[in-house]
Design an enzyme around this catalytic site. Structure first.
Site, PDB file in Angstrom:
ATOM      1  N   CYS A 130      -7.329   1.826   6.765  1.00  4.38           N
ATOM      2  CA  CYS A 130      -6.223   1.578   7.708  1.00  4.38           C
ATOM      3  C   CYS A 130      -6.724   1.084   9.062  1.00  4.38           C
ATOM      4  O   CYS A 130      -5.958   0.506   9.827  1.00  4.38           O
ATOM      5  CB  CYS A 130      -5.388   2.837   7.868  1.00  4.38           C
ATOM      6  SG  CYS A 130      -6.219   4.194   8.702  1.00  4.38           S
TER       7      CYS A 130
ATOM      8  N   ARG B 282       4.456   8.409  17.795  1.00  6.44           N
ATOM      9  CA  ARG B 282       3.138   8.843  17.297  1.00  6.44           C
ATOM     10  C   ARG B 282       2.782  10.121  18.032  1.00  6.44           C
ATOM     11  O   ARG B 282       2.723  10.136  19.270  1.00  6.44           O
ATOM     12  CB  ARG B 282       2.087   7.763  17.543  1.00  6.44           C
ATOM     13  CG  ARG B 282       0.663   8.258  17.308  1.00  6.44           C
ATOM     14  CD  ARG B 282      -0.360   7.153  17.297  1.00  6.44           C
ATOM     15  NE  ARG B 282      -0.275   6.373  16.077  1.00  6.44           N
ATOM     16  CZ  ARG B 282      -1.259   5.572  15.628  1.00  6.44           C
ATOM     17  NH1 ARG B 282      -2.385   5.448  16.311  1.00  6.44           N
ATOM     18  NH2 ARG B 282      -1.115   4.894  14.512  1.00  6.44           N
TER      19      ARG B 282
ATOM     20  N   HIS C 215       0.939   9.341   7.668  1.00  3.24           N
ATOM     21  CA  HIS C 215       0.996   8.012   8.302  1.00  3.24           C
ATOM     22  C   HIS C 215       1.804   7.120   7.346  1.00  3.24           C
ATOM     23  O   HIS C 215       1.283   6.173   6.759  1.00  3.24           O
ATOM     24  CB  HIS C 215      -0.422   7.479   8.499  1.00  3.24           C
ATOM     25  CG  HIS C 215      -0.517   6.351   9.487  1.00  3.24           C
ATOM     26  ND1 HIS C 215       0.586   5.793  10.103  1.00  3.24           N
ATOM     27  CD2 HIS C 215      -1.604   5.656   9.967  1.00  3.24           C
ATOM     28  CE1 HIS C 215       0.192   4.821  10.912  1.00  3.24           C
ATOM     29  NE2 HIS C 215      -1.117   4.722  10.848  1.00  3.24           N
TER      30      HIS C 215
ATOM     31  N   ASP D 164     -10.885   6.713   4.945  1.00  4.16           N
ATOM     32  CA  ASP D 164     -10.320   6.875   6.291  1.00  4.16           C
ATOM     33  C   ASP D 164     -11.447   7.438   7.148  1.00  4.16           C
ATOM     34  O   ASP D 164     -12.473   7.902   6.617  1.00  4.16           O
ATOM     35  CB  ASP D 164      -9.130   7.862   6.223  1.00  4.16           C
ATOM     36  CG  ASP D 164      -8.358   7.990   7.539  1.00  4.16           C
ATOM     37  OD1 ASP D 164      -8.542   7.152   8.444  1.00  4.16           O
ATOM     38  OD2 ASP D 164      -7.556   8.946   7.653  1.00  4.16           O
TER      39      ASP D 164
ATOM     40  N   ARG E 296       1.173  -4.786   8.285  1.00  3.47           N
ATOM     41  CA  ARG E 296       1.945  -3.813   9.074  1.00  3.47           C
ATOM     42  C   ARG E 296       3.133  -4.517   9.739  1.00  3.47           C
ATOM     43  O   ARG E 296       4.239  -3.972   9.806  1.00  3.47           O
ATOM     44  CB  ARG E 296       1.050  -3.179  10.158  1.00  3.47           C
ATOM     45  CG  ARG E 296      -0.038  -2.243   9.662  1.00  3.47           C
ATOM     46  CD  ARG E 296       0.500  -0.893   9.246  1.00  3.47           C
ATOM     47  NE  ARG E 296       1.161  -0.169  10.304  1.00  3.47           N
ATOM     48  CZ  ARG E 296       0.559   0.645  11.196  1.00  3.47           C
ATOM     49  NH1 ARG E 296      -0.729   0.862  11.098  1.00  3.47           N
ATOM     50  NH2 ARG E 296       1.249   1.265  12.127  1.00  3.47           N
TER      51      ARG E 296
ATOM     52  N   GLN F 142       1.842   3.227   7.379  1.00  2.00           N
ATOM     53  CA  GLN F 142       0.579   2.638   6.931  1.00  2.00           C
ATOM     54  C   GLN F 142       0.501   2.639   5.397  1.00  2.00           C
ATOM     55  O   GLN F 142       0.106   1.647   4.789  1.00  2.00           O
ATOM     56  CB  GLN F 142      -0.603   3.422   7.523  1.00  2.00           C
ATOM     57  CG  GLN F 142      -1.961   2.866   7.126  1.00  2.00           C
ATOM     58  CD  GLN F 142      -2.288   1.535   7.777  1.00  2.00           C
ATOM     59  OE1 GLN F 142      -2.292   1.436   8.988  1.00  2.00           O
ATOM     60  NE2 GLN F 142      -2.563   0.510   6.987  1.00  2.00           N
TER      61      GLN F 142
HETATM   62  N1   CP Z   1      -4.005   1.989  11.390  1.00  2.00           N
HETATM   63  C1   CP Z   1      -3.457   2.320  12.576  1.00  2.00           C
HETATM   64  O1   CP Z   1      -2.423   2.991  12.651  1.00  2.00           O
HETATM   65  O2   CP Z   1      -4.125   1.838  13.655  1.00  2.00           O
HETATM   66  P1   CP Z   1      -3.888   2.235  15.180  1.00  2.00           P
HETATM   67  O3   CP Z   1      -4.350   3.662  15.354  1.00  2.00           O
HETATM   68  O4   CP Z   1      -4.714   1.273  15.961  1.00  2.00           O
HETATM   69  O5   CP Z   1      -2.430   2.122  15.500  1.00  2.00           O
HETATM   70  N1  NVA Z   2      -6.700   9.483  10.177  1.00  2.00           N
HETATM   71  C1  NVA Z   2      -6.792   8.613  11.327  1.00  2.00           C
HETATM   72  C2  NVA Z   2      -5.923   7.416  11.133  1.00  2.00           C
HETATM   73  C3  NVA Z   2      -5.939   6.430  12.295  1.00  2.00           C
HETATM   74  C4  NVA Z   2      -4.957   5.303  12.109  1.00  2.00           C
HETATM   75  C5  NVA Z   2      -6.396   9.380  12.576  1.00  2.00           C
HETATM   76  O1  NVA Z   2      -5.415  10.136  12.518  1.00  2.00           O
HETATM   77  O2  NVA Z   2      -7.071   9.247  13.598  1.00  2.00           O
END
Ligand code: CP
Ligand code: NVA
Length: 310
Positions: free
Chosen positions: A262, A106, A133, A222, A290, A136
């Site tokens: 998400c 990530r 993502h 989101d 997930r 997700q």
């Molecule tokens: N939806 C998601 O990826 O959550 P986190 O940021 O908690 O991993």
């Molecule tokens: N768009 C959000 C998604 C979190 C899972 C972010 O990048 O913070």
């Protein structure tokens, strides 16, 4: 080792047949877990997770997935590693690949995960970048198919910051899965042409959230401020204020419409508590899925990579 390993960095890295195969396997794995049957397909394999942004679900679901499949997991928080002291990313990628069988990363820029994957000899999975993502979205589409049947031909309304990583991955997936995606955002919050143009015929850019929600099978939103955008938070709150998913908007959608998010969510910002905690919301099943979908993905990438080397 062969250089032909497969990564999952963008939704388009797998074909429709491969995505659907993952859904079938995820359903089997979900049933096995419900029935407390052990599956040991990752026995002896190790997943390394690299987090350069915060996470709850991604960390928990990937680690639980690997452990439940009989494998092991290493969490390399970037801040505690030599990466934070300037070790070149390609060097980190080369050594990580020598210790483990698959990597989940990530990070911020897509170029960073692409550089890592290019120098890592084992499959690399995108656990969220600024540009997407995909794990997700894979889970979200599995969840929709679980609840409503095939997503092909359905109408999905994404309302709010549709230029977010979530909005971009939903856009990339639209021509693969054949759904209609309505993206409702104020000026400056739609995905750029490099994402929208390849999805032509499947994606409509709108400014009116009501027009997007009307007749939709699924309503999605989101956060308005994604990780890394904290400095713009006040401006985003003001510019996206009219794009909240609330009961009035949900009433315009189909009666059977699902609400997806998400998570993490900000109640009374991008969505009201009455919607996210209401009867149309499937966010907890979405979060659980997930685990099952990522198990299927881990198996697919790791075992396919091993077969290639035989
Ligand atoms: N939806 C998601 O990826 O959550 P986190 O940021 O908690 O991993
Ligand atoms: N768009 C959000 C998604 C979190 C899972 C972010 O990048 O913070």
């Amino acid at each position: 080792m062969t250089s032909k390993k497969r990564d999952f960095l963008k939704f388009t890295d797998l074909t429709l047949d491969e995505h659907l195969g993952l859904f079938r396997r995820a359903a089997v794995l979900k049933k096995a877990r419900r029935e407390r049957r052990c599956v040991n397909t990752m026995n002896g394999r190790t997943l390394t997770m690299i987090f350069e942004k915060a996470s709850t679900r991604t960390r928990l679901s990937f680690e639980a997935a690997m452990l439940q499949l009989g494998g092991s997991c290493i969490d390399l928080s970037a801040g505690n590693s030599q990466m934070s002291r300037g070790e070149p990313l390609p060097d980190t990628a080369r050594v990580t690949g020598r210790y483990c069988d698959v990597v989940m990363m990530r990070t911020f820029a897509d170029a960073r995960i692409e550089e890592f994957a290019a120098h890592c000899e084992v499959p690399v999975i995108n656990g969220l970048t600024d540009g997407g993502h995909p794990v997700q979205i894979l889970t979200d589409l599995f969840t929709i198919e679980e609840k409503l049947g095939s997503v092909k031909g359905k109408t999905l309304a994404f309302i709010g910051d549709t230029a977010s990583n979530m909005g971009r991955s939903f856009t990339r997936a639209a021509p693969i899965f054949g759904y209609q995606l309505k993206l409702a955002s104020p000026k400056g919050y739609h995905p750029a042409d490099d994402v929208v143009v390849p999805a032509k015929g499947f994606v409509t850019l709108l400014s009116d959230p009501k027009e997007a929600a009307k007749g939709a099978d699924v309503v999605i939103t989101d956060v308005w401020t994604s990780m890394g955008q904290e400095a713009e938070s006040k401006q985003r709150l003001a510019e996206l204020g009219a794009y909240q998913v609330n009961p009035d908007l949900m009433k315009l959608a189909q009666k059977h419409a699902l609400f997806l998010h998400c998570l993490p969510a900000h109640r009374e910002e991008e969505v009201t508590a009455s919607v996210i905690d209401g009867p149309q919301s499937v966010v907890w099943d979405e979060a659980e899925n997930r685990l099952h979908v990522q198990k299927a993905l881990l198996e697919y990438l790791v075992l396919e990579n091993e077969r290639r080397q035989e």
